[in-house]
Scaffold this active site. Sequence first.
Site, PDB file in Angstrom:
ATOM      1  N   TYR A 176       0.830  -1.203   0.000  1.00 33.40           N
ATOM      2  CA  TYR A 176       0.000   0.000   0.000  1.00 33.40           C
ATOM      3  C   TYR A 176       0.871   1.262   0.000  1.00 33.40           C
ATOM      4  CZ  TYR A 176      -3.213   3.471   1.997  1.00 33.40           C
ATOM      5  OH  TYR A 176      -3.938   4.598   2.240  1.00 33.40           O
ATOM      6  N   LYS A 219       1.639   3.748  -3.391  1.00 34.71           N
ATOM      7  CA  LYS A 219       1.367   5.192  -3.464  1.00 34.71           C
ATOM      8  C   LYS A 219       2.612   5.948  -3.910  1.00 34.71           C
ATOM      9  CE  LYS A 219      -0.427   5.908   0.689  1.00 34.71           C
ATOM     10  NZ  LYS A 219      -1.060   6.591   1.814  1.00 34.71           N
ATOM     11  N   TYR A 254       5.942  11.770 -15.694  1.00 33.83           N
ATOM     12  CA  TYR A 254       5.143  12.183 -16.871  1.00 33.83           C
ATOM     13  C   TYR A 254       5.025  13.703 -16.939  1.00 33.83           C
ATOM     14  CZ  TYR A 254       3.863   7.753 -18.871  1.00 33.83           C
ATOM     15  OH  TYR A 254       3.920   6.550 -19.535  1.00 33.83           O
ATOM     16  N   GLN A 260       8.636  14.800 -18.136  1.00 31.45           N
ATOM     17  CA  GLN A 260       9.013  14.388 -19.493  1.00 31.45           C
ATOM     18  C   GLN A 260       8.021  14.862 -20.562  1.00 31.45           C
ATOM     19  OE1 GLN A 260      10.530  10.505 -19.304  1.00 31.45           O
ATOM     20  NE2 GLN A 260      10.969  10.362 -21.486  1.00 31.45           N
ATOM     21  N   THR A 274      -8.686  10.790   6.953  1.00 30.48           N
ATOM     22  CA  THR A 274      -9.934  11.503   6.652  1.00 30.48           C
ATOM     23  C   THR A 274     -11.103  10.643   7.124  1.00 30.48           C
ATOM     24  OG1 THR A 274      -8.866  12.433   4.708  1.00 30.48           O
ATOM     25  CG2 THR A 274     -11.259  12.548   4.763  1.00 30.48           C
ATOM     26  N   ARG A 293     -10.834   1.182   9.521  1.00 33.94           N
ATOM     27  CA  ARG A 293     -10.151   2.397   9.982  1.00 33.94           C
ATOM     28  C   ARG A 293     -10.648   2.705  11.389  1.00 33.94           C
ATOM     29  NH1 ARG A 293      -7.292   3.815   5.256  1.00 33.94           N
ATOM     30  NH2 ARG A 293      -5.682   4.170   6.788  1.00 33.94           N
TER      31      ARG A 293
HETATM   32  N1  UDP Z   1      -6.551   1.649  15.708  1.00 33.33           N
HETATM   33  C1  UDP Z   1      -7.022   1.202  16.931  1.00 33.33           C
HETATM   34  N2  UDP Z   1      -8.137   0.435  16.939  1.00 33.33           N
HETATM   35  C2  UDP Z   1      -8.826   0.095  15.809  1.00 33.33           C
HETATM   36  C3  UDP Z   1      -8.337   0.554  14.576  1.00 33.33           C
HETATM   37  C4  UDP Z   1      -7.191   1.312  14.561  1.00 33.33           C
HETATM   38  O1  UDP Z   1      -6.449   1.503  17.993  1.00 33.33           O
HETATM   39  O2  UDP Z   1      -9.862  -0.612  15.926  1.00 33.33           O
HETATM   40  C5  UDP Z   1      -5.355   2.509  15.705  1.00 33.33           C
HETATM   41  C6  UDP Z   1      -4.267   2.070  14.737  1.00 33.33           C
HETATM   42  O3  UDP Z   1      -3.401   1.129  15.356  1.00 33.33           O
HETATM   43  C7  UDP Z   1      -3.579   3.389  14.448  1.00 33.33           C
HETATM   44  C8  UDP Z   1      -4.711   4.416  14.513  1.00 33.33           C
HETATM   45  O4  UDP Z   1      -5.755   3.794  15.249  1.00 33.33           O
HETATM   46  O5  UDP Z   1      -2.630   3.700  15.455  1.00 33.33           O
HETATM   47  C9  UDP Z   1      -5.231   4.821  13.142  1.00 33.33           C
HETATM   48  O6  UDP Z   1      -5.527   3.667  12.421  1.00 33.33           O
HETATM   49  P1  UDP Z   1      -6.184   3.707  10.966  1.00 33.33           P
HETATM   50  O7  UDP Z   1      -6.129   2.309  10.401  1.00 33.33           O
HETATM   51  O8  UDP Z   1      -7.521   4.359  11.017  1.00 33.33           O
HETATM   52  O9  UDP Z   1      -5.249   4.677  10.137  1.00 33.33           O
HETATM   53  P2  UDP Z   1      -3.655   4.691   9.917  1.00 33.33           P
HETATM   54  O10 UDP Z   1      -3.019   3.593  10.670  1.00 33.33           O
HETATM   55  O11 UDP Z   1      -3.488   4.556   8.440  1.00 33.33           O
HETATM   56  O12 UDP Z   1      -3.239   6.042  10.431  1.00 33.33           O
END
Ligand code: UDP
Length: 180
Positions: A13, A17, A27, A30, A43, A54
Amino acid sequence: MGRVNPVGLYSFYDEGKRCAETLFLDYYCQYNIKIKVLHLFNTYGPKMQPNDWRVIGNFIVQALRGDNITIYGDGLQTRCFCYVDDLIEALVRMMNSPVGLVGPVNLGNPREFTVRELAEKVVHFTGSKSKLIFMPLPQDDPKQRQPDIKLARDKLSWEPTISLDDGLKETIAYFKKILG
Ligand code: UDP
């Protein structure tokens, strides 16, 4: 794009990116293709999938169902959460900006919260009886993430306006509706 492990569990992932960004910039250099490069930080908002794993979606769904709130690690890691309406406003400003503004431009809300603070807010705004539980931290989980949005402020006159409290209330209302 910060510190990235090129051979970790989530590298496909992160590196995907970075590779896409490099190709776009090639692109541009060039062939003079018109591009805009943006770095989007965490977000959230209505229309998120309840099962995208998330943190905000997870916590709200858990709180509304009365399940345990799963904090990974000690919950003292920080993130900055940008409400979707703020982000879209920035995207539109960037698309309307002069061709020469290529970026990368960071977009996100610089206000930092610990994951534990976020969990407490979600429990408070949902009025849930859910308990906070602590689970192992995933591999390569950053301890801190905070966007420097100086360029967006200077070039797009943009700044997030929606507080985490207000954004969470809207997002909770949305999840309540879809979860019935
Ligand atoms: N996180 C958590 N519990 C959850 C999901 C995520 O404590 O159920 C934590 C995760 O370990 C991270 C933060 O929340 O430290 C943000 O996680 P997310 O996956 O939303 O975004 P990213 O890691 O990409 O910032």
